[in-house]
Design a protein around this motif. Structure first.
Motif, PDB file in Angstrom:
ATOM      1  N   TRP A   1      45.083  36.979  22.826  1.00 53.05           N
ATOM      2  CA  TRP A   1      46.104  36.513  23.771  1.00 53.05           C
ATOM      3  C   TRP A   1      46.797  35.268  23.226  1.00 53.05           C
ATOM      4  CZ3 TRP A   1      47.678  32.265  26.330  1.00 53.05           C
ATOM      5  CH2 TRP A   1      48.537  32.431  27.412  1.00 53.05           C
TER       6      TRP A   1
ATOM      7  N   GLU B   1      50.781  34.791  22.495  1.00 59.17           N
ATOM      8  CA  GLU B   1      51.551  33.797  23.249  1.00 59.17           C
ATOM      9  C   GLU B   1      52.253  32.812  22.317  1.00 59.17           C
ATOM     10  OE1 GLU B   1      53.165  31.602  26.462  1.00 59.17           O
ATOM     11  OE2 GLU B   1      52.417  33.662  26.261  1.00 59.17           O
TER      12      GLU B   1
ATOM     13  N   ARG C   1      56.347  32.050  21.906  1.00 62.38           N
ATOM     14  CA  ARG C   1      56.920  30.709  22.094  1.00 62.38           C
ATOM     15  C   ARG C   1      57.685  30.219  20.873  1.00 62.38           C
ATOM     16  NH1 ARG C   1      54.030  26.720  25.923  1.00 62.38           N
ATOM     17  NH2 ARG C   1      53.180  28.063  27.558  1.00 62.38           N
TER      18      ARG C   1
ATOM     19  N   ARG D   1      44.087  29.427  26.051  1.00 62.14           N
ATOM     20  CA  ARG D   1      44.618  30.455  26.943  1.00 62.14           C
ATOM     21  C   ARG D   1      44.852  29.888  28.345  1.00 62.14           C
ATOM     22  NH1 ARG D   1      42.576  36.727  27.757  1.00 62.14           N
ATOM     23  NH2 ARG D   1      44.231  37.299  29.260  1.00 62.14           N
TER      24      ARG D   1
ATOM     25  N   SER E   1      48.641  29.338  29.864  1.00 62.72           N
ATOM     26  CA  SER E   1      48.897  30.179  31.030  1.00 62.72           C
ATOM     27  C   SER E   1      49.419  29.367  32.210  1.00 62.72           C
ATOM     28  CB  SER E   1      47.615  30.905  31.473  1.00 62.72           C
ATOM     29  OG  SER E   1      47.156  31.785  30.491  1.00 62.72           O
TER      30      SER E   1
ATOM     31  N   ARG F   1      54.875  25.178  30.173  1.00 60.25           N
ATOM     32  CA  ARG F   1      55.815  26.276  30.405  1.00 60.25           C
ATOM     33  C   ARG F   1      57.190  25.702  30.733  1.00 60.25           C
ATOM     34  NH1 ARG F   1      52.547  28.327  35.420  1.00 60.25           N
ATOM     35  NH2 ARG F   1      52.879  26.088  35.727  1.00 60.25           N
TER      36      ARG F   1
END
Length: 429
Positions: free
Chosen positions: A96, A100, A104, A312, A316, A320
């Motif tokens: 994961w 990710e 990005r 992670r 998550s 962001r």
């Protein structure tokens, strides 16, 4: 000492067992007779062992850029610790994380490290291996952790160890080319020698204070490095403050490799480095050979399950777009507040911002690292840091740096502006 008796007591004890009285050298950089010892932190607040609370604008010098004690990271770390922390096997979280990071930063292949320093070391090895060239290039007065080759500056035309570098293992002039930031012609001339494997750089200088690139400079750097067959490595460890994919995504950069560290684990030590498919394909063969464990790349705890769980959970729930949408306006408010004080008093100072990171200078804005280094006034910086510390504002203990997270408030910013203004008035009285 009157306001921090417990810290004073701990500092006295630490002097008998810890070198310089601290567990890590730059903790001696805090102003005052001894460092404040911290007890706990959450979000954007930190409380010391004497019960004094601070609006934390330091955030672990980006290590806690997400804010302290993220609930999701705490839960993930606790769960992973109960299930086993490290093994010589990958965990599902690692898959994961790689996916990710690829989304990005726009680079498809990733590997992990324990710190950005390690990631930079590994990338430099890769670059020399792939190009067969002996030297790496960095920007004058750059900072990339404790990587030996990067602790170099220019003295006229000579490459010399950076002031403060202890016991260089070899002459940095043998390993490193150094060029001034924002000087495309100097970069072109140096890379034309044909002995440089890669250029390792921040897209904006940060550890000598924020020095922003000139318009078109980074595009020119990319053109020059490609023309000379030099790999371009972007270190986003601090410049991740520009957005979820750092300056690489925010400014549409096209590096061959990217390094990112500190914030992505929510405080757990971890870093990562990504690369283009072309670079990854060229590295695949040595990565699959029996000698890879002695390649100088890796480490037993690298990529451990605890770190992967932390990354992670962090990515998550933090770092962001919606988080930067809160943090960046706070940095803008900080910049406007400090600039207003500077203008009101007619001072030849400046405040600079990059994303959710901002800092003020006691000079006009420099264009390169040498100009920034020449403007450092340690006594004046120490005064502002100590003034703020004693009034509940924690700044990074060098370069007057403030970093903002979604946990900060406008009141935190305005309190700093008030404290900064009072410090200026005290100086001018």
């Amino acid at each position: 000492m009157r306001d921090h008796p417990r810290s004073a007591e701990l500092a006295a004890r630490a002097g008998h067992s810890l070198l310089a009285g601290v567990p890590m050298p730059w903790m001696t950089r805090w102003p005052g007779a001894f460092p404040v010892f911290f007890d706990h932190a959450s979000g954007a607040r930190l409380t010391d062992v004497d019960g004094r609370e601070y609006a934390d604008l330091c955030l672990g010098d980006t290590g806690a850029m997400t804010g302290h004690a993220l609930p999701a990271v705490t839960a993930a770390v606790e769960e992973r610790a109960r299930a086993g922390i490290t093994a010589m096997l990958p965990s599902p979280d690692a898959v994961w994380v790689g996916e990710e990071l690829g989304k990005r930063f726009g680079l498809p292949r990733w590997q992990m490290a324990m710190s950005a320093t390690d990631a930079n070391r590994f990338v430099l090895r890769f670059a020399r291996h792939l190009t067969g060239r002996p030297r790496i290039a960095v920007m004058d007065w750059c900072y990339h952790g404790t990587v030996d080759e990067t602790l170099a500056v220019l003295d006229g035309d000579r490459v010399v160890p950076r002031p403060g570098a202890l016991g260089p293992q070899v002459d940095v002039a043998e390993t490193t080319a150094v060029v001034p930031f924002n000087d495309v012609d100097a970069l072109d001339r140096r890379l034309a020698a044909g002995d440089v494997a890669c250029l390792l750089m921040e897209p904006a200088l940060t550890n000598i204070g924020i020095v922003l690139p000139d318009e078109g400079y980074l595009a020119a750097v990319r053109e020059v490095t490609r023309r000379h067959g030099v790999l371009l490595v972007i270190d986003e460890t601090h410049t991740l403050c520009a957005g979820p994919g750092g300056c690489t995504a925010a400014w549409g950069l096209e590096p061959d490799l990217v390094v990112v560290g500190k914030p992505i684990g929510g405080g757990i030590p971890v870093a990562a480095y990504g690369m283009t498919a072309e670079v990854a394909d060229r590295l695949l063969k040595p990565m699959l050979e029996a000698e890879v464990d002695v390649s100088g790349v890796g480490g037993t705890l690298t990529g451990n399950a605890l770190a992967m769980a932390a990354v992670r959970a962090t990515l998550s729930t933090a770092l962001r777009a919606e988080d930067f949408a809160v943090a960046v306006p706070l940095a803008e408010r900080f910049t406007d507040g400090v600039a207003g004080v500077i203008a009101r008093h007619g001072l030849p100072w400046h405040v600079q911002r990059l994303g959710c990171r901002a800092e003020y200078w006691f000079c006009p804005p420099p264009r390169n690292g040498a100009e920034a280094a020449a403007a450092v006034d340690e006594e004046l910086e120490g005064f502002f840091h100590l003034w703020a510390l004693n009034r509940g504002i924690l700044l990074t203990p060098f370069h007057n740096m403030a970093l903002f997270s979604p946990h900060h408030t406008a009141a935190d910013v305005d309190r700093h502006t008030e404290v900064f203004a009072a410090a200026v008035e005290e100086l001018l009285a």
